[in-house]
Scaffold this motif. Structure first.
Motif, PDB file in Angstrom:
ATOM      1  N   THR A 161       0.840  -1.193   0.000  1.00 43.89           N
ATOM      2  CA  THR A 161       0.000   0.000   0.000  1.00 43.89           C
ATOM      3  C   THR A 161       0.877   1.245   0.000  1.00 43.89           C
ATOM      4  OG1 THR A 161      -1.678  -1.171   1.276  1.00 43.89           O
ATOM      5  CG2 THR A 161      -1.823   1.228   1.233  1.00 43.89           C
ATOM      6  N   ASP A 201     -11.730   6.303   6.046  1.00 47.14           N
ATOM      7  CA  ASP A 201     -11.211   5.009   6.509  1.00 47.14           C
ATOM      8  C   ASP A 201      -9.686   4.990   6.370  1.00 47.14           C
ATOM      9  OD1 ASP A 201     -11.175   2.425   7.457  1.00 47.14           O
ATOM     10  OD2 ASP A 201     -11.537   1.527   5.483  1.00 47.14           O
ATOM     11  N   ILE A 202      -9.037   5.924   7.046  1.00 46.60           N
ATOM     12  CA  ILE A 202      -7.581   6.095   6.897  1.00 46.60           C
ATOM     13  C   ILE A 202      -6.822   5.770   8.171  1.00 46.60           C
ATOM     14  CG2 ILE A 202      -7.822   7.858   5.102  1.00 46.60           C
ATOM     15  CD1 ILE A 202      -7.230   9.915   7.390  1.00 46.60           C
ATOM     16  N   ALA A 204      -5.451   3.461  11.266  1.00 43.66           N
ATOM     17  CA  ALA A 204      -5.127   2.077  11.605  1.00 43.66           C
ATOM     18  C   ALA A 204      -6.000   1.622  12.769  1.00 43.66           C
ATOM     19  CB  ALA A 204      -3.650   1.959  11.960  1.00 43.66           C
ATOM     20  N   ALA A 205      -6.116   0.317  12.933  1.00 42.94           N
ATOM     21  CA  ALA A 205      -6.900  -0.226  14.043  1.00 42.94           C
ATOM     22  C   ALA A 205      -6.330   0.276  15.368  1.00 42.94           C
ATOM     23  CB  ALA A 205      -6.882  -1.746  14.002  1.00 42.94           C
ATOM     24  N   LEU A 263      -1.812   5.496  10.687  1.00 40.79           N
ATOM     25  CA  LEU A 263      -2.638   5.468   9.479  1.00 40.79           C
ATOM     26  C   LEU A 263      -2.652   4.068   8.863  1.00 40.79           C
ATOM     27  CD1 LEU A 263      -1.557   8.847   7.839  1.00 40.79           C
ATOM     28  CD2 LEU A 263      -3.487   8.402   9.371  1.00 40.79           C
ATOM     29  N   SER A 264      -3.625   3.836   7.988  1.00 40.05           N
ATOM     30  CA  SER A 264      -3.800   2.504   7.402  1.00 40.05           C
ATOM     31  C   SER A 264      -2.686   2.127   6.430  1.00 40.05           C
ATOM     32  CB  SER A 264      -5.153   2.420   6.682  1.00 40.05           C
ATOM     33  OG  SER A 264      -5.253   3.429   5.681  1.00 40.05           O
ATOM     34  N   ASP A 265      -1.800   3.073   6.075  1.00 40.99           N
ATOM     35  CA  ASP A 265      -0.653   2.745   5.228  1.00 40.99           C
ATOM     36  C   ASP A 265       0.532   2.253   6.033  1.00 40.99           C
ATOM     37  OD1 ASP A 265       0.136   5.049   6.471  1.00 40.99           O
ATOM     38  OD2 ASP A 265       0.681   6.138   4.644  1.00 40.99           O
TER      39      ASP A 265
END
Length: 276
Positions: A161, A201-202, A204-205, A263-265
């Motif tokens: 990603t 939706d950016i 992270a969990a 972040l989700s990246d």
């Protein structure tokens, strides 16, 4: 005992096979029935995926060699990877009489050193270096140097990603290594940009989060007061700014904490706080 030579002497590959072929001709063994079907000669297993780029995965090649016919057995197999870039980094055989050569990286051969059709399982470690589909193909070769069975398997490889083009944090938060001074229990707008609207939706969990850290005596910069009415994460297209309203805890008074915006990246962006 298994062995995994990746650079064996190529002259071993055909010499014994040719000898057996000559011997078979002398004894009238070449008038045989049709070779066995591909699925009974060679089986190939590989994960369907997706697997990440640069993450090793396993490909298995099985040669049961159960045919009663001389020409239906395979003392050799040629293996090739095509499609997305990938390399065979190791090869292990279940029988010590088998050897492999994958000096080319994406293709190679395994053969029985005595040109015997001994059953074998060959385990390859494959490392993909680009996204796409990696196709593994195994061609079983009999003592007459004829391909008698073929198996293929596809594995999907995902590109990593891409990282968001993060900019921030913006006022009122001061960027690290600065320390932000504020009253515990306040809510504070944490503002940043990702160079455009990447959706909401950016995160992270479990993000954002904070951890208590030691106060090292660094002079703290006060966070400017302001009115905060919206909670959670929002995006303002007019200013290209994301805002996360962080609600602090009154129990944090007299402590220091590090705020983590994951972040989700896979990136993590931090800011330091000292609470009064």
């Amino acid at each position: 005992m298994s062995r995994s030579p990746l650079a064996a002497a190529p002259f071993r590959r055909r010499g014994p096979v040719a000898l057996l072929t000559a011997a078979a001709t002398a004894f009238g063994m070449l008038a045989l029935t049709a070779p066995a079907q591909a699925d009974s000669v060679v089986q190939l297993g590989a994960p369907a995926g997706p697997v990440p780029v640069d993450a090793p995965y396993t490909v298995t090649v099985d040669l049961p060699n159960t045919s009663p016919n001389y020409a239906g057995k395979a003392p050799m197999v040629n293996i090739a990877l095509t499609g997305a870039a990938a390399t065979v980094t190791s090869a292990q055989t279940s029988d010590w009489e088998w050897s492999c050569d994958f000096a080319a990286g994406s293709s190679g051969s395994c053969w029985n050193l005595a040109a015997m059709s001994t059953p074998v399982t060959i385990t390859l470690t494959v490392v993909p270096t680009a996204g796409g589909t990696v196709t593994a193909r195994a061609d079983a070769v009999n003592p007459l140097n004829t391909v008698i069975g073929t198996a293929t398997a596809d594995t999907e490889v995902e590109n990593p990603t891409p990282a968001f083009p993060f900019t921030g944090f913006f006022a009122p938060v001061h960027n690290a290594p600065a320390v932000n001074s504020m009253n515990a229990g306040r809510s504070i707008p944490v503002k940043f940009s990702l160079d455009g609207d990447k959706g909401l939706d950016i995160l992270a969990a479990g993000s954002p989060s904070s951890r208590q850290t030691a106060c090292d005596g660094t002079a703290a910069d006060p966070v400017e007061d302001g009115t905060v009415s919206t909670s959670g994460l929002t995006y303002d297209a007019a200013t290209d700014t994301y805002t996360y309203v962080w609600k602090t805890d009154r129990a944090w008074a007299g402590t220091c904490r590090t705020f983590h915006l994951g972040l989700s990246d896979g990136t993590d962006h931090v800011a330091h706080f000292q609470f009064r």
